[in-house]
Structures are given as structure tokens and as C-alpha cells.
Design an enzyme around this catalytic site. Structure first.
Site, mmCIF file in Angstrom:
data_model
loop_
_atom_site.group_PDB
_atom_site.id
_atom_site.type_symbol
_atom_site.label_atom_id
_atom_site.label_comp_id
_atom_site.label_asym_id
_atom_site.label_seq_id
_atom_site.Cartn_x
_atom_site.Cartn_y
_atom_site.Cartn_z
ATOM 1 N N CYS A 27 -86.792 46.981 -16.495
ATOM 2 C CA CYS A 27 -87.045 46.672 -18.079
ATOM 3 C C CYS A 27 -87.315 47.970 -19.139
ATOM 4 O O CYS A 27 -86.822 49.087 -18.494
ATOM 5 C CB CYS A 27 -87.930 45.470 -18.209
ATOM 6 S SG CYS A 27 -89.549 45.984 -17.680
ATOM 7 N N MET A 28 -87.923 47.993 -19.899
ATOM 8 C CA MET A 28 -88.221 48.791 -20.945
ATOM 9 C C MET A 28 -89.258 50.020 -20.359
ATOM 10 O O MET A 28 -89.119 51.133 -20.597
ATOM 11 C CB MET A 28 -88.979 48.206 -22.178
ATOM 12 C CG MET A 28 -88.734 49.402 -23.258
ATOM 13 S SD MET A 28 -87.324 50.166 -23.675
ATOM 14 C CE MET A 28 -87.886 51.472 -24.816
#
Length: 643
Positions: A27-28
Site C-alpha cells: 500500500c502507501m
């Protein structure tokens, strides 16, 4: 972009090698692994890798926190390891495969009953209300009920049975429908199969043993015409039979005739198997289970049983195992015209709510804590415990234990005195409406126990364990306006502006351990009132999550690196409700729009909208000071200053 070759090699080795990786995504800020054997991951050594900021396990995923440049790390990792990354959804599906049979069984059971719970709650309230007006003799010297003296209330009593009967007598229809819905097969066939289990042609399940059994006579054999009103296990078995028959016939039937053959053969055989084989077996199995539980609840050790169940029910909520009690409760009601189990569940709800109420009083000057605790307490008293357990009690620890102790004491009393509910209704305080009238007085005493004991225990421990800051006392004694003014940047300092309009909160209060424990770095949280994220200063875009749009990384002119993360766990929304205005490499100026998001969609997805502003690398900056506990305007209010 940094060279992560050495760190990648170390991570692959310490995580158990390529052969231990079942799936990987990112993810981020985090690498998300599904590992074949999590025991092979050397967590202590992994956290010593320079690029790694922390690790944790959640929902079957082993997550390694990297930071803003996780995409670069991820690309190097997958290239070096010689494996292909997959989507976040695929990682989740793989993670589910790691569940043991018990976890899978409980998960499936929970997913079957989840869509039915609103109807079960309504039915329980209706039957509880009918108890009050039809069974409680509080008129004319305690000799008559409302229905005895009023034609209107007598009509209401009779009319409301329409709903009670629809919910509980015809429960198998809902169960079979829910099974087909969960398994992705034809739902209308599930509804039809469910109706055949409760058809008026059949001997009502509540009359079996009291009236002569009817049979279908096929000449060389007979089949009982027994109904399964209120039965759980026969309905579940019938539903899965239909699911697997439909899947089987879809595989072997030519497409040209599948519209006719598949539903006909699936439904016909399901009905035959349900009534001829699985129905009687499921009935007997359900009777054995309910008889076993009932024996424990009525044995000479019933007080101990009640204390144990009352004590452990809240932990069962954490594991998800509490969903199993729905099936047991409903089977007890079908077999014994009531359940002793449900009253303890309602009492456990109240106990956790009382622990939260004590926290509300202890933290009455902590505005942030109040925003979480007050609605959690209300929902808990109405039977929904998750916000209280996960949002308040587990975080502090001692309120959770206090609730368990109070619940155990009340459970022992309730079971010892045989307190029984007519139906599974709303938990918490309204649960008294489900209690049989002859037990309402004792249940009220049990309610008093779970209102007082957890509150007092939490209060006593909280006075010792909570710091003044956690209680909000220190903050209440300081003039916030003067404090902010004193902390205002001097002329020699540079500033960062707020990326959103909203309330600025300390990073420690962000509801995500990765951020609140400052694993990613120092910063603040924002409870957003606007929906457009803007740049806090001049710089360039270093990273964006193009598939989800929920986060953005910036590099400022002095080399400082910033992460802006909208919402908590919003990566799971897969971009729904998010719009990016920038791409990697873009130059931005202070106040330029970066991301637009929908607070409503984040709320519907059951995620907090709390937005995180983190300095992940100070660059050439020093002495960074963050301001919090103030109302900010996007692009106009200073939230940080540095030299």
C-alpha cells in the site's frame, strides 16, 4: 530514488526466503505478505533493517512498514526475489486461506447470520414488547394484563405476532437464502427451498411429539412431513446442499439447456435430500447441541458455567467466535421455548458499556477521548459492543477486564436463578424486553451488577493508571489560545500550513498504531471538515497511490519528506471516493490541491476519516515543532514550524 539492494536481500532472507512467500503486495507505506509459515519470519532482525520502520501481523497478513518509497522498495524486492506481486484483494484472499478450520467455520457462520441479525433483533423486540403487554399483570391489583382490559392492546398483541412468526418460525427461509447469497449461487432457489422447510402442508416443528406425524407415501417407502420452523442446522445443511448441487450441474450441463436443467435438478434434489436425509439428521444434531448446552446451564455447576461464560464472552467478540452463539440461542429457543444463554450476552454488553462510562467520567476534560467514548458507550448499552471494546476498553486494558469481571458475577447469578429469554433481541439494556416476565426482577438485579461493578473497578484503576494528560486535566488548565500564540513560529522559522480544514490532534491520538506510535515519524492528525487536501508548502510530488488515491508523498525545497495519508485503512476502498489531482514528479506550490475525497464514502466503508500528516525525513530542517489542539483552515493555518 534510494538503492535498496542490501535491505531487499536481508528482508528476503529474514522473511524465510522466496519459498515462504505465498503472495505479496503493497500500500502507501507497507509491504503486505502472506507467508506460508509466519514462524520463519525473524521479526527482531527484520526491524533492524535500515529501511524497515516496523512490522505487525493483521488479518493473516505480515506487514512490513517501509515508508514513502515503499513502491521503489517493492519493485526491487519482487525483481530480486523473482516473484510477481498481486493486488491487495488477492493478498486478502490468500490470507483467508491461512485460517484454520475452526476460524473458517466461524467466519462462514458469521457471514451467514450477519444479514439476518437486523430481522432477529426486530423479532426479539417485538416478542419482548408482547411480553410486557400480554404477560405482565400490573393492572387491577396485579391480576390482569393490558391485553385483558383493553381491546386495542389485545389487537396489537395479536397483530404483532405477524412479525414475530415471520422472523422466528420462518427463519429457515432467511438462512437458506443467506447461504446461497454468501456462496454466490441462485438466491431465489434458496428462498424456495427455505419455504419448503416451513410449508403449511407440514406438521409444525413446535407440534412434533404432540400431534400425529404425517407422511408422504411413495408405495415402497415413506417420508416424514415434518416442518423445520425455527430450526437452524437443518436449514444450513439444506442451503449448502443446494449450493453444491447447483455448482455440480452447472459444470456438467451444456449451456444451451442449463437455464432449465440446472435450477430444476438442483432444487428438486435439494428438497428431496433436505426432507428425506439432512432435515432429520440436522434436527437431531441441533437437539444434541442444545441439550448439551442446556444441561450445562441447568446442572449443579450452572453458577460456575454462568460465571465462566459471562467472563469470556467479551474476548469471544474479539475473536469472532461469539457469532456461534446465535445458532445455539435459536436452537435452544426452538427446543426449550427460551434461552438461558442470551441474558448473559445482554449483560456482557452492559458491562463493557459501564466500563466505558467510567472512562467518560475519568476523561471528562479530554475532548478527543469523549468524541470516541460517548457514542461507543451509547451503542454498547444498546447491544453493539465493538466500538466500545476496540475503541476504548482494549486500548486502556483495565476497563476491558473490569467489564469481564462484572459480566462474570452477573452471569453466575443469572444462570443460578434460571433467568431465561423468550427470544434473541437487542442486547444491552433493552435486552430486558426479551426476558420471560417471571425472571425480569432477577435480571434487573443482574443489570444493576453490570452497571455498578465495572464502573467502580474502572474508576478505581483509572485513577491510578491514567496520566493527567490522558484524563485531559493538564490541557484543561492551560489557555489553549495563549498556548498556540506562544508556540507561533518566529520570523526566522519556516512554516508548514494545514493540508485540510478541521481539528488538529496530536499524532498519539490517531487510531492507527503505526502512526500513533510514531513508527513513520513525527506529525499530527486532522479530523477533516473539508474534503480537498492541499500542499502545505512548495515542493514536488514524490509518490502517489494511483490505484487507491488515498495518500501522497511530497519532497519540499529543503529536502524534507512529507506523507499525507487520508483516512485509516482506506487503502481497502480501492480508490472509491478518492480523486488525485497530481502525479509523481509534479511540482506544487503551497495551497495547490492534491487529493479530493468523500467523507461520506469513507464513513460508509467503516473507516475513520482521520488524516495523517507525517514528516518522514527532516532533510535540512531542524527543531520541527508541531501545533495541535486547534481549529485549522486548509492552506491558511500554521501546523508546524522548523528552522
Amino acid at each position: 530514488m534510494a538503492n535498496y539492494t542490501d535491505d531487499v536481500k536481508k528482508l528476503l532472507e529474514l522473511i524465510g526466503g522466496r519459498d515462504n512467500i505465498q503472495a505479496v503486495s503493497h500500500c502507501m507505506t507497507r509491504m503486505r505478505f502472506v507467508l506460508i509459515d509466519q514462524e520463519k519470519a525473524d521479526e527482531k532482525q527484520i526491524e533492524k533493517i535500515p529501511s524497515v520502520k516496523g512490522t505487525f501481523t493483521q488479518a493473516g497478513q505480515y506487514q512490513v512498514i517501509i515508508g514513502n518509497d515503499v513502491s521503489g522498495f517493492y519493485n526491487e524486492f519482487t525483481k530480486y526475489a523473482g516473484i510477481e506481486g498481486v493486488s491487495k484483494d488477492q493478498v486478502k484472499q490468500e490470507a483467508k486461506k491461512k485460517q484454520n478450520p475452526l476460524q473458517k467455520g466461524v467466519s462462514n457462520l458469521a457471514e451467514i447470520f450477519a444479514p439476518l441479525i437486523p430481522a432477529i433483533i426486530v423479532g426479539g423486540l417485538i416478542l419482548g414488547f408482547r411480553n410486557i403487554i400480554g404477560d405482565v399483570k400490573f393492572l387491577e391489583g396485579g391480576t390482569k394484563t393490558l391485553t385483558d382490559v383493553s381491546v386495542f392492546w389485545s389487537g396489537i398483541y395479536s397483530f404483532l405476532w405477524l412479525i414475530g412468526e415471520a422472523v422466528f418460525h420462518f427463519l429457515p427461509v432467511g438462512i437458506v437464502w443467506s447461504v446461497t447469497k454468501k456462496m454466490g449461487t441462485t438466491q431465489i432457489l434458496g428462498i424456495v427451498l427455505g419455504i419448503t422447510l416451513v410449508s403449511p402442508q407440514l406438521l409444525n416443528a413446535y407440534e412434533v411429539g404432540q400431534a400425529a406425524m404425517k407422511y408422504w407415501d411413495f408405495g415402497f417407502f415413506q417420508m416424514q412431513m415434518a416442518g423445520y420452523q425455527g430450526q437452524v442446522i437443518p436449514a444450513i445443511l439444506a442451503g449448502f446442499t443446494l449450493v453444491y448441487l447447483e455448482r455440480f450441474f452447472k459444470k456438467i450441463t451444456p449451456a444451451a439447456i442449463s437455464m432449465i436443467v440446472v435450477p430444476f435438478m438442483s432444487l428438486l434434489l435439494s428438497v428431496i435430500v433436505a426432507h428425506g436425509i439432512l432435515g432429520p439428521i440436522g434436527w437431531q444434531l441441533g437437539s444434541w447441541i442444545s441439550a448439551g448446552v442446556y444441561a450445562g446451564l441447568t446442572s449443579s455447576f450452572r453458577g460456575l458455567f454462568g460465571a465462566f461464560f459471562g467472563f469470556i464472552y467479551a474476548p469471544l467478540v474479539i475473536t469472532g467466535l461469539h457469532h456461534m452463539t446465535n445458532a445455539i440461542d435459536l436452537q435452544l429457543i426452538a427446543d426449550y421455548q427460551g434461552t438461558i444463554l442470551w441474558p448473559m450476552i445482554a449483560l456482557s454488553n452492559i458491562a463493557q458499556g459501564s466500563a466505558v462510562l467510567a472512562m467518560i467520567v475519568l476523561q471528562k476534560k479530554n475532548e478527543r477521548a469523549q468524541q470516541v467514548a460517548i457514542p461507543a458507550c451509547i451503542s454498547c448499552y444498546l447491544g453493539v459492543t465493538e466500538p466500545a471494546i476496540f475503541g476504548v476498553n482494549l486500548k486502556a486494558g483495565f476497563p476491558f477486564i473490569s467489564g469481564m469481571i462484572g459480566s462474570g458475577i452477573a452471569g453466575a447469578l443469572a444462570v443460578s436463578t434460571g433467568v431465561m429469554a423468550n427470544a434473541v433481541g437487542v442486547g444491552g439494556i433493552p435486552g430486558i424486553l426479551s426476558i420471560k416476565t417471571e425472571f425480569m426482577a432477577v435480571f434487573a438485579i443482574c443489570m444493576l451488577i453490570v452497571l455498578v461493578v465495572p464502573f467502580v473497578l474502572t474508576w478505581i484503576m483509572g485513577k491510578k493508571k491514567l496520566t493527567l494528560q490522558e484524563r485531559g486535566i493538564a490541557a484543561a488548565e492551560v489557555d489553549t489560545a495563549k498556548e498556540v500564540e506562544a508556540a507561533a513560529p518566529s520570523k526566522k522559522e519556516q512554516i508548514l500550513m494545514s493540508v485540510l480544514t478541521g481539528k488538529i490532534i496530536p499524532i498519539e491520538e490517531v487510531p492507527d498504531d503505526v502512526f500513533s506510535q510514531k513508527i513513520m515519524g513525527e506529525g499530527i492528525g486532522i479530523e477533516p471538515e473539508s474534503e480537498t487536501v492541499v500542499a502545505p508548502a512548495n515542493g514536488s510530488v514524490s509518490a502517489v497511490m494511483e490505484d487507491s488515491g488515498h495518500a501522497c508523498g511530497l519532497v519540499l525545497e529543503n529536502g524534507m519528506e512529507i506523507l499525507i495519508h487520508v483516512g485509516i485503512d482506506t487503502v481497502d476502498m480501492n480508490g472509491e471516493g478518492f480523486e488525485l489531482f497530481v502525479k509523481e514528479g509534479d511540482t506544487v506550490r503551497c495551497g495547490d490541491p492534491l487529493i479530493r475525497f468523500s467523507k461520506e464514502k469513507i464513513k460508509k466503508a467503516c473507516h475513520p476519516a482521520t488524516t495523517v500528516f507525517i514528516v518522514t525525513d527532516e532533510g535540512n530542517a531542524s527543531n520541527i515543532r508541531f501545533l495541535s489542539n486547534l481549529q485549522a483552515e486548509a492552506g491558511e493555518t500554521v501546523i508546524a514550524a522548523y528552522e
